[in-house]
Enzyme design. Structure first.
Site, PDB file in Angstrom:
ATOM      1  N   HIS A 117      -1.809  -3.207  -5.003  1.00 55.81           N
ATOM      2  CA  HIS A 117      -1.103  -3.445  -3.559  1.00 55.81           C
ATOM      3  C   HIS A 117      -0.372  -4.682  -3.503  1.00 55.81           C
ATOM      4  O   HIS A 117       0.690  -4.809  -2.854  1.00 55.81           O
ATOM      5  CB  HIS A 117      -1.696  -2.822  -2.406  1.00 55.81           C
ATOM      6  CG  HIS A 117      -2.579  -3.753  -1.727  1.00 55.81           C
ATOM      7  ND1 HIS A 117      -3.835  -3.963  -2.123  1.00 55.81           N
ATOM      8  CD2 HIS A 117      -2.456  -4.577  -0.836  1.00 55.81           C
ATOM      9  CE1 HIS A 117      -4.610  -4.977  -1.507  1.00 55.81           C
ATOM     10  NE2 HIS A 117      -3.668  -5.245  -0.582  1.00 55.81           N
ATOM     11  N   LYS A 134       0.726  -1.318  -0.017  1.00 55.97           N
ATOM     12  CA  LYS A 134       0.133   0.004   0.002  1.00 55.97           C
ATOM     13  C   LYS A 134       0.740   1.173   0.187  1.00 55.97           C
ATOM     14  O   LYS A 134       0.352   2.264  -0.127  1.00 55.97           O
ATOM     15  CB  LYS A 134      -1.067   0.008   1.051  1.00 55.97           C
ATOM     16  CG  LYS A 134      -1.923  -1.009   1.145  1.00 55.97           C
ATOM     17  CD  LYS A 134      -3.052  -0.782   2.168  1.00 55.97           C
ATOM     18  CE  LYS A 134      -4.278  -1.883   1.965  1.00 55.97           C
ATOM     19  NZ  LYS A 134      -5.108  -2.026   3.398  1.00 55.97           N
ATOM     20  N   ASP A 184      -7.012 -11.646   7.538  1.00 59.02           N
ATOM     21  CA  ASP A 184      -7.026 -10.164   7.306  1.00 59.02           C
ATOM     22  C   ASP A 184      -8.507  -9.793   7.063  1.00 59.02           C
ATOM     23  O   ASP A 184      -9.019  -8.792   7.595  1.00 59.02           O
ATOM     24  CB  ASP A 184      -6.472 -10.170   5.900  1.00 59.02           C
ATOM     25  CG  ASP A 184      -6.376  -8.585   5.596  1.00 59.02           C
ATOM     26  OD1 ASP A 184      -6.236  -7.624   6.176  1.00 59.02           O
ATOM     27  OD2 ASP A 184      -6.502  -8.253   4.208  1.00 59.02           O
ATOM     28  N   HIS A 210      -2.453 -12.883  -0.593  1.00 57.04           N
ATOM     29  CA  HIS A 210      -3.510 -12.584   0.216  1.00 57.04           C
ATOM     30  C   HIS A 210      -4.993 -12.248  -0.012  1.00 57.04           C
ATOM     31  O   HIS A 210      -5.839 -12.103   0.652  1.00 57.04           O
ATOM     32  CB  HIS A 210      -3.158 -11.910   1.600  1.00 57.04           C
ATOM     33  CG  HIS A 210      -3.023 -10.362   1.324  1.00 57.04           C
ATOM     34  ND1 HIS A 210      -1.867  -9.813   0.405  1.00 57.04           N
ATOM     35  CD2 HIS A 210      -3.806  -9.230   1.661  1.00 57.04           C
ATOM     36  CE1 HIS A 210      -2.136  -8.377   0.567  1.00 57.04           C
ATOM     37  NE2 HIS A 210      -3.261  -8.355   1.143  1.00 57.04           N
ATOM     38  N   HIS A 211      -5.107 -12.033  -1.325  1.00 55.89           N
ATOM     39  CA  HIS A 211      -6.298 -11.450  -1.854  1.00 55.89           C
ATOM     40  C   HIS A 211      -6.726 -12.393  -2.837  1.00 55.89           C
ATOM     41  O   HIS A 211      -7.751 -12.195  -3.539  1.00 55.89           O
ATOM     42  CB  HIS A 211      -6.422 -10.096  -2.480  1.00 55.89           C
ATOM     43  CG  HIS A 211      -6.304  -8.956  -1.463  1.00 55.89           C
ATOM     44  ND1 HIS A 211      -7.466  -8.974  -0.537  1.00 55.89           N
ATOM     45  CD2 HIS A 211      -5.571  -7.964  -1.019  1.00 55.89           C
ATOM     46  CE1 HIS A 211      -7.035  -7.854   0.373  1.00 55.89           C
ATOM     47  NE2 HIS A 211      -5.943  -7.278  -0.129  1.00 55.89           N
TER      48      HIS A 211
HETATM   49  P1  C2E Z   1      -8.643  -4.009   4.125  1.00 54.07           P
HETATM   50  O1  C2E Z   1      -9.336  -2.749   4.784  1.00 54.07           O
HETATM   51  O2  C2E Z   1      -7.587  -4.393   4.875  1.00 54.07           O
HETATM   52  O3  C2E Z   1      -9.648  -4.854   3.862  1.00 54.07           O
HETATM   53  C1  C2E Z   1      -9.202  -6.300   3.507  1.00 54.07           C
HETATM   54  C2  C2E Z   1     -10.198  -7.252   3.066  1.00 54.07           C
HETATM   55  O4  C2E Z   1     -11.420  -7.247   4.092  1.00 54.07           O
HETATM   56  C3  C2E Z   1     -10.875  -6.700   1.728  1.00 54.07           C
HETATM   57  O5  C2E Z   1     -10.018  -6.808   0.458  1.00 54.07           O
HETATM   58  C4  C2E Z   1     -12.114  -7.426   1.818  1.00 54.07           C
HETATM   59  O6  C2E Z   1     -12.095  -8.673   1.098  1.00 54.07           O
HETATM   60  C5  C2E Z   1     -12.701  -7.326   3.243  1.00 54.07           C
HETATM   61  N1  C2E Z   1     -13.284  -6.330   3.399  1.00 54.07           N
HETATM   62  C6  C2E Z   1     -13.246  -5.104   3.947  1.00 54.07           C
HETATM   63  N2  C2E Z   1     -14.324  -4.476   4.437  1.00 54.07           N
HETATM   64  C7  C2E Z   1     -15.433  -5.268   3.864  1.00 54.07           C
HETATM   65  C8  C2E Z   1     -16.783  -5.189   3.635  1.00 54.07           C
HETATM   66  O7  C2E Z   1     -17.252  -3.877   4.102  1.00 54.07           O
HETATM   67  N3  C2E Z   1     -17.653  -6.063   3.059  1.00 54.07           N
HETATM   68  C9  C2E Z   1     -17.105  -7.448   2.567  1.00 54.07           C
HETATM   69  N4  C2E Z   1     -17.701  -8.152   2.038  1.00 54.07           N
HETATM   70  N5  C2E Z   1     -15.563  -7.319   2.772  1.00 54.07           N
HETATM   71  C10 C2E Z   1     -14.828  -6.600   3.387  1.00 54.07           C
HETATM   72  P2  C2E Z   1     -10.472  -6.012  -0.705  1.00 54.07           P
HETATM   73  O8  C2E Z   1     -11.832  -5.704  -1.045  1.00 54.07           O
HETATM   74  O9  C2E Z   1      -9.544  -6.461  -1.870  1.00 54.07           O
HETATM   75  O10 C2E Z   1      -9.635  -4.507  -0.458  1.00 54.07           O
HETATM   76  C11 C2E Z   1      -8.307  -4.266  -0.143  1.00 54.07           C
HETATM   77  C12 C2E Z   1      -8.083  -2.920   0.433  1.00 54.07           C
HETATM   78  O11 C2E Z   1      -8.666  -2.057  -0.259  1.00 54.07           O
HETATM   79  C13 C2E Z   1      -8.716  -2.806   1.874  1.00 54.07           C
HETATM   80  O12 C2E Z   1      -7.833  -3.524   2.791  1.00 54.07           O
HETATM   81  C14 C2E Z   1      -8.855  -1.403   1.830  1.00 54.07           C
HETATM   82  O13 C2E Z   1      -7.350  -0.846   2.346  1.00 54.07           O
HETATM   83  C15 C2E Z   1      -9.097  -1.016   0.573  1.00 54.07           C
HETATM   84  N6  C2E Z   1     -10.575  -0.628   0.247  1.00 54.07           N
HETATM   85  C16 C2E Z   1     -11.404  -1.809  -0.268  1.00 54.07           C
HETATM   86  N7  C2E Z   1     -12.591  -1.343  -0.465  1.00 54.07           N
HETATM   87  C17 C2E Z   1     -12.421   0.209   0.140  1.00 54.07           C
HETATM   88  C18 C2E Z   1     -13.380   1.219   0.072  1.00 54.07           C
HETATM   89  O14 C2E Z   1     -14.596   1.167  -0.380  1.00 54.07           O
HETATM   90  N8  C2E Z   1     -13.027   2.370   0.399  1.00 54.07           N
HETATM   91  C19 C2E Z   1     -11.565   2.607   0.768  1.00 54.07           C
HETATM   92  N9  C2E Z   1     -11.157   3.775   1.219  1.00 54.07           N
HETATM   93  N10 C2E Z   1     -10.845   1.561   0.842  1.00 54.07           N
HETATM   94  C20 C2E Z   1     -11.021   0.611   0.436  1.00 54.07           C
HETATM   95  C1  SIN Z   2      -6.648   0.168   7.634  1.00 57.44           C
HETATM   96  O1  SIN Z   2      -7.215  -0.683   6.606  1.00 57.44           O
HETATM   97  O2  SIN Z   2      -7.433   0.944   7.882  1.00 57.44           O
HETATM   98  C2  SIN Z   2      -5.380  -0.249   8.142  1.00 57.44           C
HETATM   99  C3  SIN Z   2      -5.157  -1.722   8.102  1.00 57.44           C
HETATM  100  C4  SIN Z   2      -4.939  -2.195   6.840  1.00 57.44           C
HETATM  101  O3  SIN Z   2      -4.617  -1.433   5.681  1.00 57.44           O
HETATM  102  O4  SIN Z   2      -4.890  -3.430   6.569  1.00 57.44           O
HETATM  103 FE    FE Z   3      -4.315  -6.486   1.334  1.00 59.32          FE
HETATM  104 FE    FE Z   4      -5.052  -5.821   5.952  1.00 58.55          FE
END
Ligand code: C2E
Ligand code: SIN
Ligand code: FE
Ligand code: FE
Ligand code: SIN
Ligand code: SIN
Length: 391
Positions: free
Chosen positions: A278, A253, A333, A304-305
């Site tokens: 990322h 990231k 995660d 991890h994704h």
């Molecule tokens: P993260 O916040 O560490 O989230 C990791 C993973 O947790 C996400 O991978 C997703 O598989 C799951 N996850 C997180 N929140 C939700 C949710 O509300 N519903 C569901 N069903 N799953 C959830 P993903 O989607 O590949 O996202 C990777 C990273 O991208 C996230 O890491 C975060 O940093 C960012 N991201 C994803 N969606 C958003 C968003 O809508 N807004 C923002 N600002 N960042 C986002």
């Molecule tokens: C966050 O998503 O707010 C911090 C932790 C992470 O990026 O996995």
């Molecule tokens: Fe990730």
């Molecule tokens: Fe994470």
């Protein structure tokens, strides 16, 4: 088994060398306690590390309790601290910088200022008798913590006092343990600093999140490895690097702009496409695989994704083509992302998170790992309590 005194010096030198090869602070404390207990034939022990004039409970082992409940790893995630003063045994040893060899904590001399705190015994259902407490003193003569070993046993398993000769070489051993601990603490701090830099976001959130993901991951692996019948040594070596590599899962990231990373709303398609890079960006940082830690960090950042059903990213790997560590961190995660608040979403209810994991077993996640995760859920909760998000 107990080593005789002649063997001990050569044992100590060998252990010293071994300690210097361990990278992760928790697996180091585990090894230090294990070796110390074997040398002295002690049933239990714990390590406290000094931080801000407090001794923080940092690691524990207890053969008796472990035999009663072999699957329970909860105790190591307890958190409490003891002030450095004359009132407790550990506090006294840290204050004076001198070891104490107590034959029976329930029969302390009237003249000593400290008393034994039996609350831990009461909670755990354990009886402490003999106790040796050794200060961990750095080469700069700073006390950085104490090691406490409990209930020496004779050949028949009866509790006996620790020997005076034990005290001497343990003080020597504590010196090498201390320098290894200082090194591992530095490694941990460097990693947390790297992560803060990478995430460039609210640093109060990230430290706790990556600590939790690291701990969940090693506990899932531990259970998986026990089921598969892996050897103690293999499990230990893998856990040593797994925690660190898991903590670094999102280090890619660093390449994502603040505007996307910190967006307090859902990402649009274009933004999410950038965000998804990322995984590859992180993997690139570890390319070259010069060490096992690099290789594992590469695997985890890269995979991890991915999803068990092949619908993940970046390479759409499927099932066991996804490295085990990537499957483990995926689960750890997502669980943690859902159970916590994020800039872009509130925390979910625990029951909703658990039912999502169940629903996604065999789809997003490796179904065996989901089963393992739910079977150690009390440990998972203990980890959450140990690393809460700061307000
Ligand atoms: P993260 O916040 O560490 O989230 C990791 C993973 O947790 C996400 O991978 C997703 O598989 C799951 N996850 C997180 N929140 C939700 C949710 O509300 N519903 C569901 N069903 N799953 C959830 P993903 O989607 O590949 O996202 C990777 C990273 O991208 C996230 O890491 C975060 O940093 C960012 N991201 C994803 N969606 C958003 C968003 O809508 N807004 C923002 N600002 N960042 C986002
Ligand atoms: C966050 O998503 O707010 C911090 C932790 C992470 O990026 O996995
Ligand atoms: Fe990730
Ligand atoms: Fe994470
Ligand atoms: C003490 O050193 O008295 C407190 C730690 C313990 O109860 O094991
Ligand atoms: C597995 O993939 O099931 C184990 C091998 C590995 O560590 O990736």
């Amino acid at each position: 088994m107990q080593f005789n005194d002649d063997d001990k010096l050569s044992q100590l030198l060998k252990i010293n060398d071994e300690l210097n090869h361990i990278k992760d602070i928790d697996s180091l404390l585990d090894t230090i306690l294990y070796k110390t207990r074997r040398l002295t034939n002690a049933d239990a022990g714990s390590i406290f590390l000094l931080d801000n004039q407090e001794l923080n409970f940092s690691y524990v082992q207890n053969d008796t309790l472990r035999k009663q409940d072999p699957l329970n790893n909860k105790q190591i995630y307890s958190s409490f601290s003891i002030p450095v003063n004359e009132k407790s045994i550990a506090g006294y040893v840290a204050l004076k910088g001198q070891s104490l060899n107590i034959d029976d904590v329930h029969n302390l001399d009237d003249t000593v200022p400290y008393s034994f705190n039996s609350s831990f015994d009461e909670i755990a259902g354990y009886i402490t008798n003999s106790m040796m407490t050794i200060p961990l003193i750095s080469t700069r003569s700073q006390v950085i913590g104490v090691m406490q070993i409990i209930n020496a046993k004779d050949d028949s398993g009866m509790h006996v006092p620790f020997k005076t000769s034990d005290e001497n070489y343990l003080n020597f051993f504590a010196g090498s343990a201390t320098s290894a601990i200082e090194k591992a603490k530095m490694t941990r701090e460097m990693i947390l600093r790297m992560i803060k830099m990478a995430e460039l976001r609210d640093p109060k959130e990230t430290g706790a999140h990556v600590n939790r993901v690291g701990s969940y991951s090693i506990e899932i692996f531990q259970k998986w490895a026990e089921i598969k019948g892996l050897k103690y040594k293999e499990i230990k070596n893998y856990k040593d690097i797994l925690r660190i590599a898991a903590m670094l899962h999102d280090v890619g990231k660093v390449a994502i702009s603040d505007i996307i990373l910190k967006k307090p709303a859902r990402l649009n398609d274009g933004e999410f496409k950038i965000m998804k890079t990322h995984a590859y960006q992180g993997a690139k940082l570890f390319h070259g695989n010069v060490s096992d830690l690099d290789a594992l960090s590469f695997d985890i950042a890269y995979t991890h994704h991915e999803r068990w059903d092949g619908r993940g990213y970046p390479r759409r790997l499927r099932g066991e083509n996804i490295p085990l560590a990537g499957r483990i961190v995926a689960l750890a995660d997502v669980y943690d992302a859902l159970i916590s608040a994020r800039v872009y979403k509130p925390a979910w209810e625990e029951t909703e998170v658990v039912s999502l994991l169940e629903k996604e077993a065999g789809h997003h996640f490796d179904p065996d790992l989901v089963e393992i995760f739910l079977s150690i859920y009390d440990v998972i909760e203990a980890i959450r309590n140990k690393f809460p998000d700061k307000e």
